[in-house]
Motif scaffolding. Structure first.
Motif, PDB file in Angstrom:
ATOM      1  N   LYS A 227      79.666  70.265  -5.769  1.00  0.00           N
ATOM      2  CA  LYS A 227      79.122  71.563  -6.111  1.00  0.00           C
ATOM      3  C   LYS A 227      78.397  72.162  -4.911  1.00  0.00           C
ATOM      4  CE  LYS A 227      78.516  70.666 -11.053  1.00  0.00           C
ATOM      5  NZ  LYS A 227      77.558  70.645 -12.197  1.00  0.00           N
ATOM      6  N   ALA A 228      78.431  73.466  -4.829  1.00  0.00           N
ATOM      7  CA  ALA A 228      77.727  74.172  -3.759  1.00  0.00           C
ATOM      8  C   ALA A 228      76.948  75.329  -4.356  1.00  0.00           C
ATOM      9  CB  ALA A 228      78.714  74.683  -2.715  1.00  0.00           C
ATOM     10  N   ASP A 229      75.781  75.594  -3.794  1.00  0.00           N
ATOM     11  CA  ASP A 229      74.984  76.752  -4.211  1.00  0.00           C
ATOM     12  C   ASP A 229      75.384  78.004  -3.442  1.00  0.00           C
ATOM     13  OD1 ASP A 229      73.085  75.437  -6.092  1.00  0.00           O
ATOM     14  OD2 ASP A 229      72.535  74.314  -4.294  1.00  0.00           O
ATOM     15  N   LEU A 230      76.062  77.803  -2.307  1.00  0.00           N
ATOM     16  CA  LEU A 230      76.513  78.921  -1.482  1.00  0.00           C
ATOM     17  C   LEU A 230      77.634  78.435  -0.566  1.00  0.00           C
ATOM     18  CD1 LEU A 230      76.167  81.800  -0.218  1.00  0.00           C
ATOM     19  CD2 LEU A 230      74.478  80.790   1.320  1.00  0.00           C
ATOM     20  N   ILE A 231      78.608  79.328  -0.328  1.00  0.00           N
ATOM     21  CA  ILE A 231      79.673  79.039   0.629  1.00  0.00           C
ATOM     22  C   ILE A 231      79.579  80.048   1.774  1.00  0.00           C
ATOM     23  CG2 ILE A 231      82.171  78.876   1.016  1.00  0.00           C
ATOM     24  CD1 ILE A 231      82.437  78.328  -2.020  1.00  0.00           C
ATOM     25  N   LEU A 232      79.457  79.541   2.997  1.00  0.00           N
ATOM     26  CA  LEU A 232      79.575  80.377   4.196  1.00  0.00           C
ATOM     27  C   LEU A 232      81.013  80.247   4.668  1.00  0.00           C
ATOM     28  CD1 LEU A 232      76.246  79.558   6.116  1.00  0.00           C
ATOM     29  CD2 LEU A 232      76.724  81.457   4.554  1.00  0.00           C
ATOM     30  N   LEU A 233      81.775  81.322   4.555  1.00  0.00           N
ATOM     31  CA  LEU A 233      83.237  81.260   4.701  1.00  0.00           C
ATOM     32  C   LEU A 233      83.716  82.104   5.877  1.00  0.00           C
ATOM     33  CD1 LEU A 233      86.051  80.485   3.549  1.00  0.00           C
ATOM     34  CD2 LEU A 233      85.824  82.428   1.981  1.00  0.00           C
TER      35      LEU A 233
ATOM     36  N   ILE B 233      80.414  80.780  -7.748  1.00  0.00           N
ATOM     37  CA  ILE B 233      79.751  80.336  -6.520  1.00  0.00           C
ATOM     38  C   ILE B 233      79.649  81.512  -5.551  1.00  0.00           C
ATOM     39  CG2 ILE B 233      79.782  78.735  -4.573  1.00  0.00           C
ATOM     40  CD1 ILE B 233      81.543  76.884  -6.226  1.00  0.00           C
ATOM     41  N   PRO B 234      78.456  81.858  -5.093  1.00  0.00           N
ATOM     42  CA  PRO B 234      78.336  82.978  -4.156  1.00  0.00           C
ATOM     43  C   PRO B 234      78.974  82.657  -2.806  1.00  0.00           C
ATOM     44  CG  PRO B 234      76.227  81.867  -4.430  1.00  0.00           C
ATOM     45  CD  PRO B 234      77.145  81.274  -5.436  1.00  0.00           C
ATOM     46  N   VAL B 235      79.614  83.662  -2.223  1.00  0.00           N
ATOM     47  CA  VAL B 235      80.293  83.524  -0.932  1.00  0.00           C
ATOM     48  C   VAL B 235      79.764  84.573   0.034  1.00  0.00           C
ATOM     49  CG1 VAL B 235      82.496  83.714   0.288  1.00  0.00           C
ATOM     50  CG2 VAL B 235      82.410  82.551  -1.930  1.00  0.00           C
ATOM     51  N   ILE B 236      79.376  84.128   1.204  1.00  0.00           N
ATOM     52  CA  ILE B 236      79.010  85.028   2.293  1.00  0.00           C
ATOM     53  C   ILE B 236      79.990  84.787   3.436  1.00  0.00           C
ATOM     54  CG2 ILE B 236      77.273  85.577   4.045  1.00  0.00           C
ATOM     55  CD1 ILE B 236      75.115  84.916   2.032  1.00  0.00           C
ATOM     56  N   PHE B 237      80.635  85.852   3.888  1.00  0.00           N
ATOM     57  CA  PHE B 237      81.618  85.714   4.964  1.00  0.00           C
ATOM     58  C   PHE B 237      80.941  85.569   6.327  1.00  0.00           C
ATOM     59  CE2 PHE B 237      85.051  87.707   2.279  1.00  0.00           C
ATOM     60  CZ  PHE B 237      85.925  86.640   2.384  1.00  0.00           C
ATOM     61  N   LEU B 238      81.559  84.778   7.173  1.00  0.00           N
ATOM     62  CA  LEU B 238      81.217  84.698   8.585  1.00  0.00           C
ATOM     63  C   LEU B 238      82.313  85.433   9.344  1.00  0.00           C
ATOM     64  CD1 LEU B 238      80.422  80.873   8.693  1.00  0.00           C
ATOM     65  CD2 LEU B 238      78.730  82.716   8.752  1.00  0.00           C
ATOM     66  N   THR B 239      81.953  86.388  10.165  1.00  0.00           N
ATOM     67  CA  THR B 239      82.972  87.140  10.883  1.00  0.00           C
ATOM     68  C   THR B 239      82.572  87.360  12.337  1.00  0.00           C
ATOM     69  OG1 THR B 239      84.203  89.231  10.968  1.00  0.00           O
ATOM     70  CG2 THR B 239      81.968  89.320  10.079  1.00  0.00           C
ATOM     71  N   GLY B 240      83.559  87.315  13.197  1.00  0.00           N
ATOM     72  CA  GLY B 240      83.317  87.543  14.614  1.00  0.00           C
ATOM     73  C   GLY B 240      83.503  88.990  15.009  1.00  0.00           C
ATOM     74  N   LYS B 241      83.926  89.824  14.058  1.00  0.00           N
ATOM     75  CA  LYS B 241      84.214  91.223  14.358  1.00  0.00           C
ATOM     76  C   LYS B 241      83.141  92.117  13.745  1.00  0.00           C
ATOM     77  CE  LYS B 241      89.216  90.437  14.526  1.00  0.00           C
ATOM     78  NZ  LYS B 241      90.539  90.810  13.951  1.00  0.00           N
TER      79      LYS B 241
ATOM     80  N   ALA C 229      66.674  62.108   0.838  1.00  0.00           N
ATOM     81  CA  ALA C 229      68.105  62.243   1.147  1.00  0.00           C
ATOM     82  C   ALA C 229      68.584  63.688   1.054  1.00  0.00           C
ATOM     83  CB  ALA C 229      68.922  61.361   0.201  1.00  0.00           C
ATOM     84  N   GLY C 230      67.690  64.578   0.631  1.00  0.00           N
ATOM     85  CA  GLY C 230      68.053  65.991   0.556  1.00  0.00           C
ATOM     86  C   GLY C 230      68.822  66.381  -0.683  1.00  0.00           C
ATOM     87  N   GLU C 231      68.817  65.531  -1.701  1.00  0.00           N
ATOM     88  CA  GLU C 231      69.635  65.799  -2.878  1.00  0.00           C
ATOM     89  C   GLU C 231      69.105  66.950  -3.726  1.00  0.00           C
ATOM     90  OE1 GLU C 231      70.952  62.470  -5.174  1.00  0.00           O
ATOM     91  OE2 GLU C 231      71.038  61.141  -3.423  1.00  0.00           O
ATOM     92  N   PHE C 232      67.845  67.329  -3.545  1.00  0.00           N
ATOM     93  CA  PHE C 232      67.289  68.440  -4.311  1.00  0.00           C
ATOM     94  C   PHE C 232      67.278  69.740  -3.511  1.00  0.00           C
ATOM     95  CE2 PHE C 232      65.161  64.742  -6.376  1.00  0.00           C
ATOM     96  CZ  PHE C 232      65.734  64.903  -7.624  1.00  0.00           C
ATOM     97  N   LYS C 233      67.789  69.692  -2.284  1.00  0.00           N
ATOM     98  CA  LYS C 233      67.894  70.902  -1.488  1.00  0.00           C
ATOM     99  C   LYS C 233      69.081  71.739  -1.959  1.00  0.00           C
ATOM    100  CE  LYS C 233      66.115  68.936   2.874  1.00  0.00           C
ATOM    101  NZ  LYS C 233      66.472  68.622   4.286  1.00  0.00           N
ATOM    102  N   LYS C 234      69.038  73.035  -1.680  1.00  0.00           N
ATOM    103  CA  LYS C 234      70.183  73.885  -1.952  1.00  0.00           C
ATOM    104  C   LYS C 234      71.368  73.381  -1.114  1.00  0.00           C
ATOM    105  CE  LYS C 234      68.330  77.062  -4.652  1.00  0.00           C
ATOM    106  NZ  LYS C 234      68.752  77.240  -6.062  1.00  0.00           N
ATOM    107  N   SER C 235      72.537  73.386  -1.732  1.00  0.00           N
ATOM    108  CA  SER C 235      73.744  72.886  -1.067  1.00  0.00           C
ATOM    109  C   SER C 235      74.563  74.044  -0.519  1.00  0.00           C
ATOM    110  CB  SER C 235      74.581  72.071  -2.067  1.00  0.00           C
ATOM    111  OG  SER C 235      75.815  71.696  -1.504  1.00  0.00           O
ATOM    112  N   ILE C 236      74.867  73.978   0.775  1.00  0.00           N
ATOM    113  CA  ILE C 236      75.669  75.016   1.424  1.00  0.00           C
ATOM    114  C   ILE C 236      76.939  74.387   1.998  1.00  0.00           C
ATOM    115  CG2 ILE C 236      75.789  76.709   3.296  1.00  0.00           C
ATOM    116  CD1 ILE C 236      72.819  77.147   3.026  1.00  0.00           C
ATOM    117  N   LEU C 237      78.076  74.948   1.640  1.00  0.00           N
ATOM    118  CA  LEU C 237      79.357  74.532   2.227  1.00  0.00           C
ATOM    119  C   LEU C 237      79.740  75.544   3.306  1.00  0.00           C
ATOM    120  CD1 LEU C 237      81.950  72.775   2.276  1.00  0.00           C
ATOM    121  CD2 LEU C 237      82.890  74.330   0.545  1.00  0.00           C
ATOM    122  N   VAL C 238      79.935  75.053   4.532  1.00  0.00           N
ATOM    123  CA  VAL C 238      80.331  75.915   5.643  1.00  0.00           C
ATOM    124  C   VAL C 238      81.811  75.675   5.923  1.00  0.00           C
ATOM    125  CG1 VAL C 238      79.832  76.674   7.986  1.00  0.00           C
ATOM    126  CG2 VAL C 238      78.013  75.633   6.603  1.00  0.00           C
ATOM    127  N   VAL C 239      82.604  76.755   5.908  1.00  0.00           N
ATOM    128  CA  VAL C 239      84.058  76.661   6.096  1.00  0.00           C
ATOM    129  C   VAL C 239      84.426  77.437   7.352  1.00  0.00           C
ATOM    130  CG1 VAL C 239      86.313  76.974   5.014  1.00  0.00           C
ATOM    131  CG2 VAL C 239      84.269  76.689   3.571  1.00  0.00           C
TER     132      VAL C 239
END
Length: 252
Positions: A174-180, A205-213, A127-137
């Motif tokens: 919980k998330a291991d990383l947020i792509l924001l 929680i570590p955050v990595i920005f997503l940017t179009g610029k 079910a992927g429960e032991f995989k790293k969890s990423i939240l994409v915003v």
């Protein structure tokens, strides 16, 4: 659905090992035995879901095998069961990252507990429960769908389409990383980051920005907020997966 493949590692394939193999098969999993050697472990590693390290009394794997197995599991994020006498397990368990040891079983083995635990853990792995969890915003539904397809085989991916949905989701998960997404209406990426950093539950929680610029001025504004990094939205699948793999490796 992926198969449930167990790699059973021991000194040699004894009668007790064969009994254990039968129990594993009865639980609905496949099992391959490998003696304590780098070549034998490597041969079946790619398809392995779970490692079981079995030790006969006083017969422990050598230090080089323990180090190799520990590094291999850490790099590929696989988990293990350890079966053995209490004193033998005490001798080696600290050589492995504790989060990679799903369960320790002392001999004599409680077969009922072993089979039940094995089934539960393999189901969670599937079910992927032991995989790293990423939240994409991101407020772009199409982009969310693309990123999910890219990441779903390697990570546990969750998606929300606004900053406030992200805050609400993190209140229960919980998330291991947020792509924001940096540029969002109503509540922007920087505002979301500020709220996350102000809350003790989410501040780490570590955050990595997503940017179009990608121009220098825009990038400098993103970097000034001190996220863990940023990805341009023009990034392609292979590069994104490579960068994420490197990110998580650095944090181990």
């Amino acid at each position: 659905m992926a198969e449930k493949n167990v790699l059973l590692i021991g000194a040699k394939e004894t009668f007790l090992i064969k009994v254990l193999e039968k129990k594993i098969i009865e639980s609905g999993a496949n099992v391959v035995f490998a003696p304590w050697s780098v070549d034998s472990i490597n041969q079946n590693w790619a398809t392995t879901s779970l490692v079981i390290l079995y030790m006969d009394t006083g017969d422990l794997p050598k230090s080089d095998i323990i180090s190799f197995l520990s590094d291999k599991m850490r790099d590929d994020e696989k988990g293990m069961f350890i079966i053995g006498d209490k004193n033998d397990i005490l001798d080696i368990q600290d050589r492995f990252d504790q989060e990679l040891i799903y369960k320790i079983f002392y001999r004599p083995l409680d077969n009922e507990d072993f089979v039940k635990t094995l089934g539960d853990v393999l189901n969670k792995i599937q079910a992927g429960e032991f995989k790293k969890s990423i939240l994409v915003v991101d407020d772009d539904a199409n982009y969310l769908g693309i990123v999910r397809e890219w990441l779903k085989n390697d990570y546990k991916v969750s998606m929300v389409s606004s900053g406030m949905q992200a805050i609400k989701w993190l209140g229960k998960n919980k998330a291991d990383l947020i792509l924001l997404d940096h540029e969002m209406p109503v509540t922007s990426g920087p505002q979301v980051l500020e709220m996350l950093r102000a809350d003790s539950e989410t501040s780490s929680i570590p955050v990595i920005f997503l940017t179009g610029k990608g121009d220098k001025e825009s990038v400098m504004k993103v970097v000034a907020l001190k996220p863990e990094g940023y990805f341009l939205k023009t990034i392609q699948k292979d590069e994104l997966l490579k960068n994420l793999e490197e990110f998580f490796l650095k944090r181990k």
